[in-house]
Scaffold this active site. Sequence first.
Site, PDB file in Angstrom:
ATOM      1  N   LYS A  67      -1.014  -0.102  17.281  1.00  0.00           N
ATOM      2  CA  LYS A  67      -0.580   1.292  17.185  1.00  0.00           C
ATOM      3  C   LYS A  67      -1.122   1.858  15.879  1.00  0.00           C
ATOM      4  O   LYS A  67      -1.073   1.207  14.844  1.00  0.00           O
ATOM      5  CB  LYS A  67       0.943   1.346  17.208  1.00  0.00           C
ATOM      6  CG  LYS A  67       1.514   2.703  16.925  1.00  0.00           C
ATOM      7  CD  LYS A  67       2.385   3.192  18.085  1.00  0.00           C
ATOM      8  CE  LYS A  67       2.702   4.676  17.958  1.00  0.00           C
ATOM      9  NZ  LYS A  67       1.866   5.513  18.826  1.00  0.00           N
ATOM     10  N   ARG A 115      -5.751 -15.101  -1.495  1.00  0.00           N
ATOM     11  CA  ARG A 115      -6.502 -15.142  -2.750  1.00  0.00           C
ATOM     12  C   ARG A 115      -5.821 -14.241  -3.767  1.00  0.00           C
ATOM     13  O   ARG A 115      -4.861 -13.543  -3.436  1.00  0.00           O
ATOM     14  CB  ARG A 115      -7.919 -14.610  -2.510  1.00  0.00           C
ATOM     15  CG  ARG A 115      -7.885 -13.216  -1.899  1.00  0.00           C
ATOM     16  CD  ARG A 115      -9.231 -12.538  -1.899  1.00  0.00           C
ATOM     17  NE  ARG A 115      -9.258 -11.397  -1.004  1.00  0.00           N
ATOM     18  CZ  ARG A 115      -8.816 -10.176  -1.302  1.00  0.00           C
ATOM     19  NH1 ARG A 115      -8.286  -9.929  -2.497  1.00  0.00           N
ATOM     20  NH2 ARG A 115      -8.885  -9.189  -0.429  1.00  0.00           N
ATOM     21  N   LYS A 145      -8.810   0.612  -1.799  1.00  0.00           N
ATOM     22  CA  LYS A 145      -7.839   1.025  -2.800  1.00  0.00           C
ATOM     23  C   LYS A 145      -8.519   1.611  -4.040  1.00  0.00           C
ATOM     24  O   LYS A 145      -9.566   1.127  -4.463  1.00  0.00           O
ATOM     25  CB  LYS A 145      -6.984  -0.178  -3.214  1.00  0.00           C
ATOM     26  CG  LYS A 145      -6.204  -0.742  -2.034  1.00  0.00           C
ATOM     27  CD  LYS A 145      -5.759  -2.177  -2.252  1.00  0.00           C
ATOM     28  CE  LYS A 145      -5.196  -2.766  -0.970  1.00  0.00           C
ATOM     29  NZ  LYS A 145      -5.031  -4.220  -1.059  1.00  0.00           N
ATOM     30  N   GLY A 182     -12.248  -5.540   3.936  1.00  0.00           N
ATOM     31  CA  GLY A 182     -12.819  -4.463   3.127  1.00  0.00           C
ATOM     32  C   GLY A 182     -12.789  -3.125   3.844  1.00  0.00           C
ATOM     33  O   GLY A 182     -13.602  -2.251   3.576  1.00  0.00           O
ATOM     34  N   ARG A 186      -8.953   1.869 -10.726  1.00  0.00           N
ATOM     35  CA  ARG A 186     -10.233   1.167 -10.568  1.00  0.00           C
ATOM     36  C   ARG A 186     -11.335   2.111 -11.019  1.00  0.00           C
ATOM     37  O   ARG A 186     -11.480   3.217 -10.493  1.00  0.00           O
ATOM     38  CB  ARG A 186     -10.468   0.803  -9.103  1.00  0.00           C
ATOM     39  CG  ARG A 186      -9.432  -0.164  -8.561  1.00  0.00           C
ATOM     40  CD  ARG A 186      -9.908  -0.734  -7.237  1.00  0.00           C
ATOM     41  NE  ARG A 186      -8.859  -1.501  -6.588  1.00  0.00           N
ATOM     42  CZ  ARG A 186      -9.059  -2.303  -5.551  1.00  0.00           C
ATOM     43  NH1 ARG A 186     -10.273  -2.428  -5.041  1.00  0.00           N
ATOM     44  NH2 ARG A 186      -8.069  -2.977  -5.011  1.00  0.00           N
TER      45      ARG A 186
HETATM   46  P1  ADP Z   1      -9.021  -4.787   5.732  1.00  0.00           P
HETATM   47  O1  ADP Z   1      -8.854  -6.266   5.845  1.00  0.00           O
HETATM   48  O2  ADP Z   1     -10.345  -4.328   6.238  1.00  0.00           O
HETATM   49  O3  ADP Z   1      -8.665  -4.251   4.395  1.00  0.00           O
HETATM   50  P2  ADP Z   1      -6.399  -3.954   6.788  1.00  0.00           P
HETATM   51  O4  ADP Z   1      -5.859  -4.455   8.071  1.00  0.00           O
HETATM   52  O5  ADP Z   1      -5.802  -4.494   5.539  1.00  0.00           O
HETATM   53  O6  ADP Z   1      -7.996  -4.156   6.801  1.00  0.00           O
HETATM   54  O7  ADP Z   1      -6.280  -2.379   6.762  1.00  0.00           O
HETATM   55  C1  ADP Z   1      -6.835  -1.628   5.696  1.00  0.00           C
HETATM   56  C2  ADP Z   1      -6.285  -0.217   5.699  1.00  0.00           C
HETATM   57  O8  ADP Z   1      -6.541   0.417   6.975  1.00  0.00           O
HETATM   58  C3  ADP Z   1      -4.787  -0.117   5.519  1.00  0.00           C
HETATM   59  O9  ADP Z   1      -4.395  -0.156   4.151  1.00  0.00           O
HETATM   60  C4  ADP Z   1      -4.522   1.234   6.153  1.00  0.00           C
HETATM   61  O10 ADP Z   1      -4.930   2.271   5.278  1.00  0.00           O
HETATM   62  C5  ADP Z   1      -5.466   1.270   7.348  1.00  0.00           C
HETATM   63  N1  ADP Z   1      -4.818   0.737   8.577  1.00  0.00           N
HETATM   64  C6  ADP Z   1      -4.883  -0.526   9.056  1.00  0.00           C
HETATM   65  N2  ADP Z   1      -4.143  -0.690  10.185  1.00  0.00           N
HETATM   66  C7  ADP Z   1      -3.591   0.516  10.449  1.00  0.00           C
HETATM   67  C8  ADP Z   1      -2.696   1.020  11.472  1.00  0.00           C
HETATM   68  N3  ADP Z   1      -2.227   0.238  12.458  1.00  0.00           N
HETATM   69  N4  ADP Z   1      -2.321   2.319  11.410  1.00  0.00           N
HETATM   70  C9  ADP Z   1      -2.769   3.129  10.422  1.00  0.00           C
HETATM   71  N5  ADP Z   1      -3.611   2.717   9.439  1.00  0.00           N
HETATM   72  C10 ADP Z   1      -4.021   1.434   9.428  1.00  0.00           C
END
Ligand code: ADP
Length: 448
Positions: A202, A292, A238, A165, A338
């Site tokens: 990174k 999911r 999102k 989240g 949404r």
């Molecule tokens: P969660 O499980 O909390 O949704 P995610 O790993 O899917 O976490 O990351 C959610 C959002 O965080 C991504 O869609 C992006 O916007 C940002 N993000 C995650 N990792 C990176 C990264 N390495 N560099 C830049 N933005 C990132």
Amino acid sequence: MGISRLLIANRGEIALRIHRAAHEMGIETVAVHSTADADAMHVRLADHAVCIGPPPATDSYLNQAAIISAAEISGADAIHPGYGFLSENAQFAEVVEAHDVVWVGPKPEHIRTMGDKVAAKKTAGELGLPLVPGSDGAVSEVEEARKIAAEIGYPVIIKAASGGGGRGMKVCDSPEKLETLMQQAGSEAKAAFGDATVYIEKYLGNPRHIEFQVFGDGRGGAIHLGERDCSLQRRHQKVFEEAPSPVITEEDRMRMGEVCAQAMRDMQYRGAGTIEFLWENGEFYFIEMNTRLQVEHPVTEAITGMDLVREQIRIADGRDLSVTQDEIEFQGHAIECRINAEDPWTFAPSPGKVTYYHAAGGMHVRVDSGLYAGYSIPPYYDSMIAKLIVFGRTRERCIMRLRRALEEMVVEGVKTSIPMHQELIREPDVLSGDYTIKWLEEWLAKRE
Ligand code: ADP
């Protein structure tokens, strides 16, 4: 075999969405609900309803014992967890299966692996998915973190292994701040997820968020249903999603889609899944896999004509995938907005009584929502009250139709994010599809 009564362990629009697919398959439904949701639409429409506890989710929608009891009392032979709540809880999936109830979801071991982002990244790497450069696993020592960060280069992002989240992430732009930010990330992760483990990757400067929908039959068969672009985000959440992505070529879609599908075949993955990537300068970097159904699944349904919940239920029932990869055709363009019960610009939640409601309609317009006039939006849960999904032959026509549909949507009594979406789709960058994961927050900041 043959599921005949499905318990829906969720609430809101997704509970209704699952109920609809089940009824179209001739399957009875059992709604479970907290006392705060006794008047919810999915409770009204379900064939059976069982109250599972008081309003707080920990006492109701997350209460495993209450849900298992509800399944036994109602004679349900399957449980669909929806998204959120218990949907990615491997232990719950095991408990369900131990009670001889069909779990409409992936194998528990896959939920467990992908739920731990460190293990997920390792698995993804072994399966041949391209990764964001970073630590090879969890990082606990600051010295180690400094070494890794120096190697991959600043800025880096510190992420919680159990995160979700959009929570438990810290961006760090210099070695001096690393120690403090690591501690903060760790303690926030501990508080939110009960696990302080963090890892480093990174921080990509300006990527897009592109994710692939996959389906596996659990026996080594798998397909992909193309990508969704979910780059328009606020606080890593999102807001607006579309399929196909305005920047992905047919060639990239089929190439990356096939890499994802092959990974699922190698895993013998079962059910629906989403493989999330960041995309920058034409390169994909795996960030996580969700085991999911996703909130934004309807945009994929719109461009493929497939019912993803039906497919989930069929697979859980032990049947084969309903289509082969060759049979899947991508047509047109779809966008989802949404709609939350919140102030459109401050984002302050706005629960309360809906005094008047009119849903948009017409050709290629779909509204997934449990709203009705007189319904009181409870303050205890997520603020999303509706999803507006619009399809068009082209992206341009889809946006024109979306504009028209947003004009028609009326929700009175509470504030909603409809005005924000209306302004959003007038922005030249959104019209041209030229946006990244930073765009929305920068736009919101400029408006202030
Ligand atoms: P969660 O499980 O909390 O949704 P995610 O790993 O899917 O976490 O990351 C959610 C959002 O965080 C991504 O869609 C992006 O916007 C940002 N993000 C995650 N990792 C990176 C990264 N390495 N560099 C830049 N933005 C990132």
